[in-house]
Scaffold this motif. Sequence first.
Motif, mmCIF file in Angstrom:
data_model
loop_
_atom_site.group_PDB
_atom_site.id
_atom_site.type_symbol
_atom_site.label_atom_id
_atom_site.label_comp_id
_atom_site.label_asym_id
_atom_site.label_seq_id
_atom_site.Cartn_x
_atom_site.Cartn_y
_atom_site.Cartn_z
ATOM 1 N N GLY A 152 -21.013 119.017 88.002
ATOM 2 C CA GLY A 152 -22.474 118.933 88.076
ATOM 3 C C GLY A 152 -23.122 120.300 87.999
ATOM 4 N N VAL A 153 -22.511 121.287 88.669
ATOM 5 C CA VAL A 153 -23.029 122.662 88.619
ATOM 6 C C VAL A 153 -22.942 123.206 87.194
ATOM 7 N N LEU A 154 -21.806 122.980 86.530
ATOM 8 C CA LEU A 154 -21.669 123.481 85.159
ATOM 9 C C LEU A 154 -22.656 122.818 84.217
ATOM 10 N N THR A 155 -22.878 121.533 84.394
ATOM 11 C CA THR A 155 -23.858 120.822 83.570
ATOM 12 C C THR A 155 -25.260 121.391 83.798
ATOM 13 N N PHE B 98 -13.088 125.220 79.474
ATOM 14 C CA PHE B 98 -13.856 124.313 78.629
ATOM 15 C C PHE B 98 -14.181 124.974 77.299
ATOM 16 N N LEU B 99 -14.673 124.157 76.390
ATOM 17 C CA LEU B 99 -15.187 124.628 75.122
ATOM 18 C C LEU B 99 -16.698 124.724 75.272
ATOM 19 N N GLN B 100 -17.234 125.913 75.052
ATOM 20 C CA GLN B 100 -18.691 126.092 75.135
ATOM 21 C C GLN B 100 -19.265 125.928 73.735
ATOM 22 N N ASP B 101 -20.091 124.921 73.574
ATOM 23 C CA ASP B 101 -20.730 124.618 72.299
ATOM 24 C C ASP B 101 -22.150 125.173 72.356
ATOM 25 N N TYR B 102 -22.379 126.274 71.649
ATOM 26 C CA TYR B 102 -23.663 126.978 71.703
ATOM 27 C C TYR B 102 -24.331 126.921 70.342
ATOM 28 N N SER B 103 -25.611 126.607 70.341
ATOM 29 C CA SER B 103 -26.369 126.757 69.098
ATOM 30 C C SER B 103 -27.789 127.196 69.431
ATOM 31 N N SER B 104 -28.313 128.032 68.547
ATOM 32 C CA SER B 104 -29.708 128.472 68.661
ATOM 33 C C SER B 104 -30.264 128.507 67.250
ATOM 34 N N ARG C 214 -34.891 128.462 70.151
ATOM 35 C CA ARG C 214 -34.260 127.224 70.618
ATOM 36 C C ARG C 214 -32.826 127.526 70.992
ATOM 37 N N ILE C 215 -32.371 126.948 72.086
ATOM 38 C CA ILE C 215 -30.974 127.092 72.515
ATOM 39 C C ILE C 215 -30.458 125.720 72.947
ATOM 40 N N SER C 216 -29.202 125.453 72.570
ATOM 41 C CA SER C 216 -28.505 124.276 73.086
ATOM 42 C C SER C 216 -27.120 124.733 73.538
ATOM 43 N N VAL C 217 -26.789 124.458 74.781
ATOM 44 C CA VAL C 217 -25.468 124.799 75.315
ATOM 45 C C VAL C 217 -24.851 123.535 75.900
ATOM 46 N N LYS C 218 -23.626 123.245 75.482
ATOM 47 C CA LYS C 218 -22.919 122.083 76.011
ATOM 48 C C LYS C 218 -21.554 122.517 76.526
ATOM 49 N N VAL C 219 -21.139 121.915 77.628
ATOM 50 C CA VAL C 219 -19.807 122.109 78.197
ATOM 51 C C VAL C 219 -18.958 120.940 77.688
ATOM 52 N N VAL C 220 -17.955 121.255 76.855
ATOM 53 C CA VAL C 220 -17.150 120.224 76.210
ATOM 54 C C VAL C 220 -15.731 120.233 76.790
ATOM 55 N N LYS C 221 -15.231 119.055 77.134
ATOM 56 C CA LYS C 221 -13.870 118.859 77.641
ATOM 57 C C LYS C 221 -13.517 119.791 78.803
ATOM 58 N N PRO C 222 -14.304 119.795 79.874
ATOM 59 C CA PRO C 222 -13.968 120.655 81.005
ATOM 60 C C PRO C 222 -12.709 120.183 81.721
ATOM 61 N N GLN C 223 -11.848 121.127 82.085
ATOM 62 C CA GLN C 223 -10.637 120.828 82.847
ATOM 63 C C GLN C 223 -10.686 121.661 84.125
ATOM 64 N N THR D 258 -24.695 129.633 65.770
ATOM 65 C CA THR D 258 -23.967 128.458 66.248
ATOM 66 C C THR D 258 -22.526 128.867 66.414
ATOM 67 N N ASP D 259 -21.955 128.640 67.601
ATOM 68 C CA ASP D 259 -20.539 128.914 67.766
ATOM 69 C C ASP D 259 -19.947 128.073 68.879
ATOM 70 N N GLN D 260 -18.628 128.017 68.840
ATOM 71 C CA GLN D 260 -17.872 127.356 69.898
ATOM 72 C C GLN D 260 -16.831 128.351 70.368
ATOM 73 N N ILE D 261 -16.788 128.569 71.688
ATOM 74 C CA ILE D 261 -15.795 129.465 72.251
ATOM 75 C C ILE D 261 -15.105 128.780 73.424
ATOM 76 N N ARG D 262 -13.855 129.172 73.647
ATOM 77 C CA ARG D 262 -13.136 128.695 74.827
ATOM 78 C C ARG D 262 -13.498 129.617 75.968
ATOM 79 N N LYS D 263 -13.879 129.038 77.080
ATOM 80 C CA LYS D 263 -14.331 129.816 78.211
ATOM 81 C C LYS D 263 -13.663 129.300 79.475
ATOM 82 N N ALA D 264 -13.496 130.200 80.436
ATOM 83 C CA ALA D 264 -13.024 129.813 81.765
ATOM 84 C C ALA D 264 -13.992 130.415 82.771
#
Length: 120
Positions: free
Chosen positions: A15-18, A86-92, A64-73, A96-102
Amino acid sequence: PAAAPAENDTPAVLGVLTAWAKAWSSKDPDAYLSYYADDFQPEGGISREQWEAQRRERIVKPARISVKVVKPQVSHLDAHRVRVNFLQDYSSDTLTDQIRKAVELSDAGGSWKIIRETVH
């Protein structure tokens, strides 16, 4: 086991990450920064003040920014700390990029705060 209390907190951590991603997407730097612990240490050896100034600029500047937390473990490190990969799905409007983040979060008196953030 020592990790048992944190295991029940997985929904709260997610919930915090969302909410963190939503604050970023809403271009609300104060709300975004509120998810970081006072003792958060930025990567790259920059000071907390430099990092905050950089984050504020990067959050406010795009139209404009969109950030999504994808497949959090969630991994429980101990009773008061978790790591979420997780995979951070970022677009503005400019990128636009996707990076693996911890991120590591610590339970600071009932609220989870980000204490470390690394990009893989």
